[in-house]
Scaffold this active site. Structure first.
Site, mmCIF file in Angstrom:
data_model
loop_
_atom_site.group_PDB
_atom_site.id
_atom_site.type_symbol
_atom_site.label_atom_id
_atom_site.label_comp_id
_atom_site.label_asym_id
_atom_site.label_seq_id
_atom_site.Cartn_x
_atom_site.Cartn_y
_atom_site.Cartn_z
ATOM 1 N N ARG A 160 27.726 -47.881 -13.949
ATOM 2 C CA ARG A 160 28.805 -46.962 -14.310
ATOM 3 C C ARG A 160 29.877 -46.893 -13.220
ATOM 4 O O ARG A 160 29.592 -47.037 -12.028
ATOM 5 C CB ARG A 160 28.235 -45.582 -14.618
ATOM 6 C CG ARG A 160 27.302 -45.625 -15.824
ATOM 7 C CD ARG A 160 26.716 -44.284 -16.177
ATOM 8 N NE ARG A 160 27.726 -43.360 -16.670
ATOM 9 C CZ ARG A 160 27.475 -42.110 -17.042
ATOM 10 N NH1 ARG A 160 26.233 -41.645 -16.964
ATOM 11 N NH2 ARG A 160 28.424 -41.330 -17.490
ATOM 12 N N ASP B 172 30.411 -35.944 -25.475
ATOM 13 C CA ASP B 172 28.983 -36.279 -25.473
ATOM 14 C C ASP B 172 28.351 -36.161 -26.855
ATOM 15 O O ASP B 172 27.250 -36.685 -27.076
ATOM 16 C CB ASP B 172 28.224 -35.370 -24.494
ATOM 17 C CG ASP B 172 28.438 -35.782 -23.043
ATOM 18 O OD1 ASP B 172 28.789 -36.946 -22.804
ATOM 19 O OD2 ASP B 172 28.259 -34.928 -22.157
ATOM 20 N N ARG C 4 21.362 -40.202 -25.934
ATOM 21 C CA ARG C 4 22.122 -39.668 -27.074
ATOM 22 C C ARG C 4 22.123 -40.651 -28.256
ATOM 23 O O ARG C 4 22.162 -40.237 -29.413
ATOM 24 C CB ARG C 4 23.539 -39.296 -26.647
ATOM 25 C CG ARG C 4 23.543 -38.241 -25.545
ATOM 26 C CD ARG C 4 24.802 -37.435 -25.464
ATOM 27 N NE ARG C 4 24.816 -36.648 -24.239
ATOM 28 C CZ ARG C 4 24.208 -35.482 -24.060
ATOM 29 N NH1 ARG C 4 23.518 -34.958 -25.051
ATOM 30 N NH2 ARG C 4 24.283 -34.839 -22.902
#
Length: 433
Positions: free
Chosen positions: A122, A314, A388
């Site tokens: 990231r 998110d 997620r």
């Protein structure tokens, strides 16, 4: 590598309390550690990400006691942290590593930050750049982990225009600003979650907020106070969508954080026609809470307003599942940030929707999804170890007549450790193997 097998289900009901807010849990540990006095936290999220933050501050000499979701922090003050004996490993947590960078940039000691394989991919330049402007000295692996932060630097306040809408970058700079000489100001292009500003005020620190500009002056102190962590709206979102798409559903989620910088998922689902209502609104510790009731609805496709995207960043993966069950086309644009989360969430969700035979078109900054019917998947869906993604496709089982297998679900415990338990309690049928 663990996986979910989500079997068909069509009803979803009950009263549920989802775990504590992850963003607030992170910040309560950080700011409680830097405060003077004893901070008591209730409702702390016992997920791996928040525990990574807790362990990092223990490694820097802060006494922290935990009994389930109750945490007591014996704060050491802004200048009381000690050099950790080893590199701080923040696991999968982007929030931990970016916010802690702002604190460590101002310490007298050198430090090193690392993480797991996903976190190591990231981008960290977004925090390295403003911290360098403030006077920090940071070495990185071409803008990625590990980060080596030199100690003993004197930071100066800056006025910084955020190039991307990011609460993590904003918070990182504000935390560095606590130590900096003079005033630090952040200007946002779009609103992002404001938990850091709210908690700083709760701890007695003066923070000026004027529309899209947030300012503070370094050198003051933080005073400990009790923090009650509300339920996480990002976790609640999975069950909001579940109840919206299930043929028979009536669910109430209690004590959910409805901070106005986080309610994009509620606004988007309402625009899609969700049967959703809020009650028992109250304020605790500067945060707004409510109980949310959701019943079955016939959703319709929409063009998601771009101003809502940062307020639901998110929650967008599970909104893709809602879009798949809606009548007509849903279009998402302005969401390029999704490509640099735990996975490239646009592409990974599109790949999974393809397996479920949902027509979609990937855009550079979003996706077009044509509502349809989930058909029998011939292969397992790969979550790319993104919590997620894993939970979003598990929710799809409420509208699929076949088993759905999702690989790489190990990171669900980073944010929602009792997801399977609560989902099955409410009528779903998920097995983890």
């Amino acid at each position: 590598m663990s996986k979910f097998v989500a079997k068909p289900a069509n009803s979803f009901s009950g009263h549920l309390k989802v775990p504590g807010d992850k963003s607030i849990s992170h910040r309560s540990i950080m700011l409680g550690s830097l405060a003077n006095g004893i901070t008591k936290i209730s409702g702390f999220l016992e997920g791996e990400d928040a525990l990574s933050t807790l362990k990092a501050f223990q490694a820097m000499g802060v006494k922290i006691e935990r009994n389930g979701d109750n945490v007591t922090i014996y704060g050491v003050g802004l200048n009381g942290l000690k050099k950790p004996l080893a590199p701080l490993n923040l696991g999968n947590s982007g929030t931990s590593i970016r916010l802690i960078s702002g604190i460590l940039a101002a310490q007298t000691f050198a430090s090193e930050l690392c993480g797991d394989e996903s976190l190591s991919k990231r981008p960290m330049s977004r925090v390295i750049n403003p911290l360098t402007k403030m006077g920090a000295v940071i070495e990185s692996n071409d803008g990625k982990l590990p980060l080596k932060i030199k100690g003993g630097q004197i930071l100066k306040g800056i006025h910084y225009d955020l190039p991307v809408a990011s609460a993590q970058v904003k918070s990182c700079v504000l935390l560095a600003g606590l130590y900096a000489q003079g005033e630090t100001c952040i200007k946002e292009t779009a609103p992002t979650r404001d938990h850091t500003e709210r908690m700083l005020k709760g701890l007695g620190y003066k923070v000026g907020v004027n529309r899209n500009k947030i300012c503070l002056t370094g050198g003051a102190q933080l005073s400990a106070f009790a923090i009650q962590v509300p339920s996480d709206i990002s976790s609640a979102a999975f069950f909001m969508v579940a109840a919206s798409i299930a043929p028979k559903a009536d669910i109430t989620l209690t004590g959910v954080n409805i901070n106005p910088t986080r309610t994009g998922v509620i606004d988007i689902l309402k625009l899609m026609g969700a049967n959703l209502s809020l009650s028992n609104k109250r304020e605790i510790g500067g945060e707004l809470l409510a109980d949310i009731r959701i019943q079955s609805a016939r959703l319709k496709g929409i063009h998601i307003p771009e101003n809502l995207v940062p307020l639901a960043i998110d929650e967008l993966p599970v909104i893709f599942i809602a879009a798949s069950c809606a009548k007509g086309e849903t279009i998402l644009t302005g969401a390029k940030e999704l490509r640099v989360k735990e996975s490239d969430r646009i592409q990974v969700m599109a790949d999974g929707l393809n397996i479920l035979s949902i027509e979609n078109e990937v855009l550079e900054d979003g996706i077009k999804i044509q509502g349809g019917v989930f058909l029998k998947p011939n292969v397992a869906i790969k979550s790319h170890h993104d919590h997620r993604i894993s939970m979003s496709f598990a929710i799809a089982s409420l509208r699929c007549h076949h088993d759905i297998e999702i690989e790489g679900v190990d990171n669900v415990k980073t944010s929602f450790p009792n997801f399977v338990e609560l989902a099955n309690f409410s009528g779903m049928n998920i097995t983890e193997i």
